[in-house]
Design a protein around this motif. Sequence first.
Motif, PDB file in Angstrom:
ATOM      1  N   ILE A  45       0.842  -1.199   0.000  1.00 18.15           N
ATOM      2  CA  ILE A  45       0.000   0.000   0.000  1.00 18.15           C
ATOM      3  C   ILE A  45       0.878   1.250   0.000  1.00 18.15           C
ATOM      4  O   ILE A  45       0.613   2.215  -0.719  1.00 18.15           O
ATOM      5  CB  ILE A  45      -0.944  -0.013   1.219  1.00 18.15           C
ATOM      6  N   LEU A  53      -8.566  -0.015  -2.865  1.00 17.48           N
ATOM      7  CA  LEU A  53      -8.010  -1.245  -2.304  1.00 17.48           C
ATOM      8  C   LEU A  53      -9.108  -2.298  -2.256  1.00 17.48           C
ATOM      9  O   LEU A  53     -10.104  -2.132  -1.559  1.00 17.48           O
ATOM     10  CB  LEU A  53      -7.470  -0.979  -0.894  1.00 17.48           C
ATOM     11  N   ILE A  55      -9.839  -5.846  -0.883  1.00 14.24           N
ATOM     12  CA  ILE A  55      -9.182  -6.658   0.133  1.00 14.24           C
ATOM     13  C   ILE A  55     -10.128  -7.685   0.738  1.00 14.24           C
ATOM     14  O   ILE A  55     -11.290  -7.379   1.046  1.00 14.24           O
ATOM     15  CB  ILE A  55      -8.562  -5.767   1.237  1.00 14.24           C
ATOM     16  N   GLY A  64      -8.456  -8.602   6.813  1.00 16.30           N
ATOM     17  CA  GLY A  64      -8.562  -7.381   6.027  1.00 16.30           C
ATOM     18  C   GLY A  64      -8.911  -6.153   6.837  1.00 16.30           C
ATOM     19  O   GLY A  64      -8.428  -5.051   6.551  1.00 16.30           O
ATOM     20  N   VAL A  68      -6.762  -2.633   7.034  1.00 13.72           N
ATOM     21  CA  VAL A  68      -7.340  -1.320   6.722  1.00 13.72           C
ATOM     22  C   VAL A  68      -7.213  -0.371   7.908  1.00 13.72           C
ATOM     23  O   VAL A  68      -6.864   0.805   7.745  1.00 13.72           O
ATOM     24  CB  VAL A  68      -8.816  -1.475   6.288  1.00 13.72           C
ATOM     25  N   ASP A  69      -7.488  -0.873   9.106  1.00 14.00           N
ATOM     26  CA  ASP A  69      -7.394  -0.031  10.305  1.00 14.00           C
ATOM     27  C   ASP A  69      -5.977   0.486  10.539  1.00 14.00           C
ATOM     28  O   ASP A  69      -5.788   1.531  11.177  1.00 14.00           O
ATOM     29  CB  ASP A  69      -7.861  -0.800  11.546  1.00 14.00           C
ATOM     30  N   ILE A  71      -3.808   1.403   8.174  1.00 17.45           N
ATOM     31  CA  ILE A  71      -3.309   2.300   7.122  1.00 17.45           C
ATOM     32  C   ILE A  71      -3.239   3.721   7.669  1.00 17.45           C
ATOM     33  O   ILE A  71      -4.264   4.288   8.044  1.00 17.45           O
ATOM     34  CB  ILE A  71      -4.223   2.267   5.878  1.00 17.45           C
ATOM     35  N   ARG A  74      -5.289   7.286   5.740  1.00 19.78           N
ATOM     36  CA  ARG A  74      -5.851   6.571   4.584  1.00 19.78           C
ATOM     37  C   ARG A  74      -6.499   7.526   3.592  1.00 19.78           C
ATOM     38  O   ARG A  74      -7.341   8.333   3.950  1.00 19.78           O
ATOM     39  CB  ARG A  74      -6.873   5.545   5.066  1.00 19.78           C
ATOM     40  N   VAL A  78     -11.883   1.809   0.031  1.00 22.09           N
ATOM     41  CA  VAL A  78     -11.732   0.387   0.349  1.00 22.09           C
ATOM     42  C   VAL A  78     -12.974  -0.380  -0.062  1.00 22.09           C
ATOM     43  O   VAL A  78     -14.105   0.018   0.242  1.00 22.09           O
ATOM     44  CB  VAL A  78     -11.472   0.183   1.858  1.00 22.09           C
ATOM     45  N   PHE A  80     -14.234  -4.296   0.367  1.00 24.18           N
ATOM     46  CA  PHE A  80     -13.970  -5.629   0.915  1.00 24.18           C
ATOM     47  C   PHE A  80     -14.561  -6.687  -0.019  1.00 24.18           C
ATOM     48  O   PHE A  80     -15.665  -6.519  -0.563  1.00 24.18           O
ATOM     49  CB  PHE A  80     -14.579  -5.775   2.310  1.00 24.18           C
ATOM     50  N   THR A  94     -15.343   0.647   9.051  1.00 23.46           N
ATOM     51  CA  THR A  94     -14.059   1.211   8.632  1.00 23.46           C
ATOM     52  C   THR A  94     -14.246   2.267   7.553  1.00 23.46           C
ATOM     53  O   THR A  94     -13.275   2.784   7.007  1.00 23.46           O
ATOM     54  CB  THR A  94     -13.123   0.117   8.086  1.00 23.46           C
ATOM     55  N   ALA A  96     -15.566   1.668   4.638  1.00 21.36           N
ATOM     56  CA  ALA A  96     -15.384   1.077   3.310  1.00 21.36           C
ATOM     57  C   ALA A  96     -16.541   1.504   2.412  1.00 21.36           C
ATOM     58  O   ALA A  96     -17.648   1.752   2.884  1.00 21.36           O
ATOM     59  CB  ALA A  96     -15.340  -0.443   3.418  1.00 21.36           C
TER      60      ALA A  96
END
Length: 242
Positions: A45, A53, A55, A64, A68-69, A71, A74, A78, A80, A94, A96
Amino acid sequence: MINCLIIDDEQHCIDTLSAMLKARFSAKVSVAGSTTDSRKAAEMIEQHQPDVLFIDVEMPYFNGIQVVDAIPNRSCAVIFTTAYDQYALQALKTEAVDYLLKPISLRELGEAIEKAAQRLQLLRAEVVKKDLPLPQKLLLPTSKGLLAASIPSIIRVEADSNYCRFHIDGKPEIVVAKTLKEYEEILVPSNFFRVHQSHLINLHYVEYFHPGLEEYVILTNGEQIEVSRRRKAEFLQKLAAL
């Protein structure tokens, strides 16, 4: 072009998603890289700085959501991708943009890419906005014309029905026929805070905060302004951050 990175512990899932992106979305999306090892995720990343991303959730070593947490700062959208739906709520917390269940359909993939593109537009607009210099003057309509008030010199603004009363350092009080909310949106980025429904104050003029049954601030000009209990915590955070 949207740069994306794919992280999934199953190579065939990476290959399938890559093929779908190449076959149907190549005009909009390019795959910058991929890995099946979640331990390499942070390095990849950092190296590729992806816009999007993709993931998986359940992976060996780090899942995953943990990736992500972790990064820092960020700036990517994102998405998922997983075979399990029990992580949906946790994953979406998160922030996403989407949560796709395998096998992924082209329709769902297309919708997720559109959501990601919209999120990226918002993120880029915020970056541009942050980079713009804050205004130093505020034009106030008065009976004599427009007063170019120095924003750092504004001590506080007080609501008075559909009017505002401006208290400016070294100047007489100015009454303007606009609501406090209109000026709040303009002045908050310049370290103003609405401590009460009727009072927007310049935090640089706060000299003392009095806690207790009656909570208030004393400004450098000696004025005492009530602090709403529901705004107290955020007010103290803003004040401490100066």
